[in-house]
Motif scaffolding. Structure first.
Motif, PDB file in Angstrom:
ATOM      1  N   THR A  21      -3.186 -11.853 -12.649  1.00  0.00           N
ATOM      2  CA  THR A  21      -2.602 -12.677 -11.295  1.00  0.00           C
ATOM      3  C   THR A  21      -2.718 -12.068 -10.168  1.00  0.00           C
ATOM      4  N   GLY A  22      -2.458 -12.534  -9.094  1.00  0.00           N
ATOM      5  CA  GLY A  22      -2.654 -12.223  -7.646  1.00  0.00           C
ATOM      6  C   GLY A  22      -2.042 -13.083  -6.771  1.00  0.00           C
ATOM      7  N   TYR A  23      -1.279 -12.609  -5.887  1.00  0.00           N
ATOM      8  CA  TYR A  23      -0.495 -13.271  -4.880  1.00  0.00           C
ATOM      9  C   TYR A  23      -1.113 -12.954  -3.417  1.00  0.00           C
ATOM     10  N   PHE A  24      -1.458 -13.587  -2.642  1.00  0.00           N
ATOM     11  CA  PHE A  24      -2.238 -13.366  -0.962  1.00  0.00           C
ATOM     12  C   PHE A  24      -1.860 -14.258  -0.274  1.00  0.00           C
ATOM     13  N   GLY A  25      -0.831 -13.782   0.613  1.00  0.00           N
ATOM     14  CA  GLY A  25      -0.442 -14.649   1.905  1.00  0.00           C
ATOM     15  C   GLY A  25       1.368 -14.439   1.956  1.00  0.00           C
ATOM     16  N   LYS A  26       1.677 -15.391   2.759  1.00  0.00           N
ATOM     17  CA  LYS A  26       2.945 -15.398   2.939  1.00  0.00           C
ATOM     18  C   LYS A  26       3.711 -15.719   1.827  1.00  0.00           C
ATOM     19  N   TYR A  27       5.140 -14.754   1.675  1.00  0.00           N
ATOM     20  CA  TYR A  27       6.099 -15.265   0.492  1.00  0.00           C
ATOM     21  C   TYR A  27       7.304 -15.771   1.202  1.00  0.00           C
ATOM     22  N   MET A  28       8.278 -15.295   0.745  1.00  0.00           N
ATOM     23  CA  MET A  28       9.403 -15.948   1.283  1.00  0.00           C
ATOM     24  C   MET A  28      10.242 -15.031   2.301  1.00  0.00           C
ATOM     25  N   ARG A  30      -1.689  -8.266  -8.384  1.00  0.00           N
ATOM     26  CA  ARG A  30      -2.127  -8.060  -7.028  1.00  0.00           C
ATOM     27  C   ARG A  30      -0.975  -8.445  -6.319  1.00  0.00           C
ATOM     28  N   TRP A  31      -0.882  -7.915  -5.062  1.00  0.00           N
ATOM     29  CA  TRP A  31       0.409  -8.247  -4.356  1.00  0.00           C
ATOM     30  C   TRP A  31       0.068  -7.923  -2.668  1.00  0.00           C
ATOM     31  N   VAL A  32      -0.504  -9.081  -1.939  1.00  0.00           N
ATOM     32  CA  VAL A  32      -0.774  -8.855  -0.560  1.00  0.00           C
ATOM     33  C   VAL A  32       0.207  -9.839   0.154  1.00  0.00           C
ATOM     34  N   THR A  33       1.192  -9.507   0.697  1.00  0.00           N
ATOM     35  CA  THR A  33       2.139 -10.301   1.430  1.00  0.00           C
ATOM     36  C   THR A  33       2.336  -9.790   2.895  1.00  0.00           C
ATOM     37  N   ASN A  50       2.438  -5.902   3.010  1.00  0.00           N
ATOM     38  CA  ASN A  50       2.867  -5.220   1.772  1.00  0.00           C
ATOM     39  C   ASN A  50       1.511  -5.273   0.915  1.00  0.00           C
ATOM     40  N   VAL A  51       0.826  -4.178   0.445  1.00  0.00           N
ATOM     41  CA  VAL A  51      -0.209  -4.208  -0.574  1.00  0.00           C
ATOM     42  C   VAL A  51       0.154  -3.476  -1.577  1.00  0.00           C
ATOM     43  N   ASP A  52       0.328  -4.182  -2.628  1.00  0.00           N
ATOM     44  CA  ASP A  52       0.936  -3.602  -3.913  1.00  0.00           C
ATOM     45  C   ASP A  52       1.887  -2.439  -3.773  1.00  0.00           C
ATOM     46  N   GLY A  53       2.906  -2.598  -2.783  1.00  0.00           N
ATOM     47  CA  GLY A  53       3.820  -1.867  -2.823  1.00  0.00           C
ATOM     48  C   GLY A  53       3.851  -0.977  -1.376  1.00  0.00           C
ATOM     49  N   GLU A  54       2.717  -0.824  -0.777  1.00  0.00           N
ATOM     50  CA  GLU A  54       2.454  -0.016   0.289  1.00  0.00           C
ATOM     51  C   GLU A  54       2.328  -0.873   1.593  1.00  0.00           C
ATOM     52  N   VAL A  55       3.089  -0.232   2.443  1.00  0.00           N
ATOM     53  CA  VAL A  55       3.013  -1.136   3.782  1.00  0.00           C
ATOM     54  C   VAL A  55       1.987  -0.514   4.792  1.00  0.00           C
ATOM     55  N   ARG A  56       1.514  -1.648   5.215  1.00  0.00           N
ATOM     56  CA  ARG A  56       0.013  -1.463   6.239  1.00  0.00           C
ATOM     57  C   ARG A  56       0.287  -2.278   7.432  1.00  0.00           C
ATOM     58  N   ARG A  99      -1.907 -13.651  12.813  1.00  0.00           N
ATOM     59  CA  ARG A  99      -2.904 -14.728  12.270  1.00  0.00           C
ATOM     60  C   ARG A  99      -3.929 -13.983  11.614  1.00  0.00           C
ATOM     61  N   SER A 100      -4.393 -12.825  11.895  1.00  0.00           N
ATOM     62  CA  SER A 100      -5.353 -12.031  11.158  1.00  0.00           C
ATOM     63  C   SER A 100      -5.082 -11.950   9.796  1.00  0.00           C
ATOM     64  N   PHE A 101      -3.727 -11.767   9.353  1.00  0.00           N
ATOM     65  CA  PHE A 101      -3.272 -11.687   8.153  1.00  0.00           C
ATOM     66  C   PHE A 101      -3.878 -12.698   7.226  1.00  0.00           C
ATOM     67  N   ASP A 102      -4.157 -13.992   7.846  1.00  0.00           N
ATOM     68  CA  ASP A 102      -4.705 -14.977   6.919  1.00  0.00           C
ATOM     69  C   ASP A 102      -6.209 -14.500   6.347  1.00  0.00           C
ATOM     70  N   ARG A 103      -6.840 -14.187   7.485  1.00  0.00           N
ATOM     71  CA  ARG A 103      -8.263 -13.623   7.127  1.00  0.00           C
ATOM     72  C   ARG A 103      -8.193 -12.303   6.008  1.00  0.00           C
ATOM     73  N   PHE A 104      -7.062 -11.397   6.318  1.00  0.00           N
ATOM     74  CA  PHE A 104      -7.099 -10.452   5.614  1.00  0.00           C
ATOM     75  C   PHE A 104      -6.704 -10.595   4.053  1.00  0.00           C
ATOM     76  N   ALA A 105      -5.729 -11.604   3.840  1.00  0.00           N
ATOM     77  CA  ALA A 105      -5.400 -12.155   2.687  1.00  0.00           C
ATOM     78  C   ALA A 105      -6.397 -12.918   1.897  1.00  0.00           C
ATOM     79  N   GLY A 106      -7.354 -13.804   2.688  1.00  0.00           N
ATOM     80  CA  GLY A 106      -8.362 -14.576   2.341  1.00  0.00           C
ATOM     81  C   GLY A 106      -9.380 -13.489   1.602  1.00  0.00           C
ATOM     82  N   THR A 107      -9.698 -12.500   2.196  1.00  0.00           N
ATOM     83  CA  THR A 107     -10.722 -11.447   1.840  1.00  0.00           C
ATOM     84  C   THR A 107     -10.184 -10.786   0.537  1.00  0.00           C
ATOM     85  N   ARG A 108      -8.912 -10.397   0.406  1.00  0.00           N
ATOM     86  CA  ARG A 108      -8.278  -9.891  -1.025  1.00  0.00           C
ATOM     87  C   ARG A 108      -8.323 -10.855  -1.783  1.00  0.00           C
TER      88      ARG A 108
END
Length: 419
Positions: free
Chosen positions: A93-100, A116-119, A131-137, A143-152
């Motif tokens: 399972t993997g979540y990539f993007g905006k959560y709540m 996998r958790w990229v939110t 948040n990448v698997d519990g680590e803050v980056r 908006r660049s996050f959408d590309r970041f999440a899409g790459t992951r």
């Protein structure tokens, strides 16, 4: 090998804008079933996302405001979601993007069930962090996050091409404001026309009391927002295209189910309203399309809701959707495969438990009940698709009864009331 499942969930996208996404339209919508009557469980980001993940209507998950994360976790809803059940069935399972909304207050949180958790940590537009698997980056921009999440996401898909079935969510922040499309698309829709029939509706006498004295919206502002949404959706369109390319190149496209929805629609001056949360088609209606193995291309007028994603996904995994808890939604898998929707629900509830209204769709009609004031509206969308004139001199007692039943019920009892 079992089929994969991918949910694509955009943010604040109106139904009408789906056609502007040429790649998505050609490769996803036209290759599957396009639902013209898809609806949000509640047209507000956080509660809608809670409904998507749990197949609970807001009156059953109790998350009424947009700060959803804290009450969702406090009630234990995150321990029984599509993710926890799919992971329990052996899916990666993997979540990539905006959560709540609200998750920024719990920055290292990783929801149960996700490998996998990229939110995005919401509320940090000027200092966007993820948040990448519990680590803050940190990322360059929201908006660049959408590309970041899409790459992951694409990396996740490639890594699992020979590793068994997977379930993933891609949830871009677009086309939610502020509107900052990429330079490649920043001028794609400059000056686009925006003049729907209900824009700054002249006669509001058929609307509830609180709406009747609303001032008109600034037409130019509405047009600029529309322009921004369409341009941002071109960036989403590119991300969807790249995901489909990876699925094709890795030999997974033919065994992957893809669901495309939004959390809610958006009002741009229709009925003098701006934003979402209201019981009109522009806000409550969402784009909704499904592509999958054995699904013949079609357009359907079946009433479908976000709460149907979880039971359909569990059914694809050969799980009983109601095992342990009866879900509010129903599996679309049988009708998607057969093309026969004759036994599908006859009526559908949409609600806002914060603003205290219910919308009941049945046939061509839309009944809206404002519980706090006792006011109601009834539209025939076949004759009046823009909801300009509420029907009057009509006995709505039966409409009110059915809306009340659905607004209180859950699980199997709710689904029975839809027939």
């Amino acid at each position: 090998m079992a089929d994969n499942v991918l949910w694509i969930v955009t943010d604040d996208q109106m139904r009408s804008t789906l056609r502007s996404m040429d790649r998505t339209w050609k490769r996803l919508v036209r290759k599957g079933v396009h639902f013209r009557q898809g609806y949000s469980a509640m047209p507000l980001c956080g509660p809608a996302r809670a409904s998507i993940l749990t197949s609970r209507y807001p009156h059953n998950h109790g998350c009424a405001t947009n700060m959803t994360h804290q009450p969702f976790v406090a009630q234990g809803h995150d321990r029984d979601t599509a993710a926890t059940r799919m992971k329990g069935a052996g899916y990666s399972t993997g979540y990539f993007g905006k959560y709540m909304n609200g998750v920024a207050q719990d920055p290292t949180y990783v929801a149960p069930g996700w490998d996998r958790w990229v939110t995005l940590l919401d509320g940090m537009i000027d200092d966007p962090r993820v948040n990448v698997d519990g680590e803050v980056r940190k990322v360059d921009s929201q908006r660049s996050f959408d590309r970041f999440a899409g790459t992951r996401l694409r990396r996740f898909i490639r890594r699992h091409q020979d590793a068994g079935p997977w379930f993933a969510v891609y949830s871009p922040t677009a086309p939610h404001g502020p509107y900052t499309p990429s330079p490649e698309h920043a001028d794609d829709f400059d000056g686009v026309e925006w003049d729907p029939p209900s824009l700054n509706e002249a006669d509001m006498s058929d609307k509830p009391t609180w709406l009747q004295d609303l001032p008109p919206q600034d037409r130019r502002k509405m047009q600029k927002i529309y322009e921004g949404k369409l341009e941002e959706l071109q960036d989403v369109d590119e991300q969807v295209d790249r995901v489909l390319d990876v699925l094709r190149r890795t030999g997974q496209l033919r065994r992957t189910w893809i669901f495309f929805v939004s959390d809610n629609g958006y009002l741009l001056g229709e009925h003098r309203l701006l934003s979402k949360s209201q019981p009109y088609e522009e806000a409550a209606g969402i784009p909704f399309a499904v592509r999958g193995p054995g699904v013949e291309p079609a357009t359907s007028d079946a009433f479908v809701s976000q709460v149907d994603l979880m039971p359909t996904t569990l059914d694809i995994a050969d799980l009983d959707p109601d095992a342990g808890r009866e879900l509010d939604g129903r599996s679309m898998l049988g009708p998607l495969r057969s093309g026969d929707w004759s036994s599908w629900r006859r009526r559908l509830i949409i609600e806002n438990t914060n603003l205290d209204w219910s919308l009941l769709r049945e046939g061509s009609q839309a009944y809206i009940e404002h519980h706090g004031t006792g006011e109601w509206e009834l539209y025939d969308l076949e004759r009046d698709p823009h909801q300009l004139t509420s029907l009057r001199d009509v006995d709505v007692s039966d409409w009110s009864r059915k809306a009340g039943e659905l607004s209180r019920a859950q699980g199997l009892a709710l689904r029975r009331s839809e027939q």
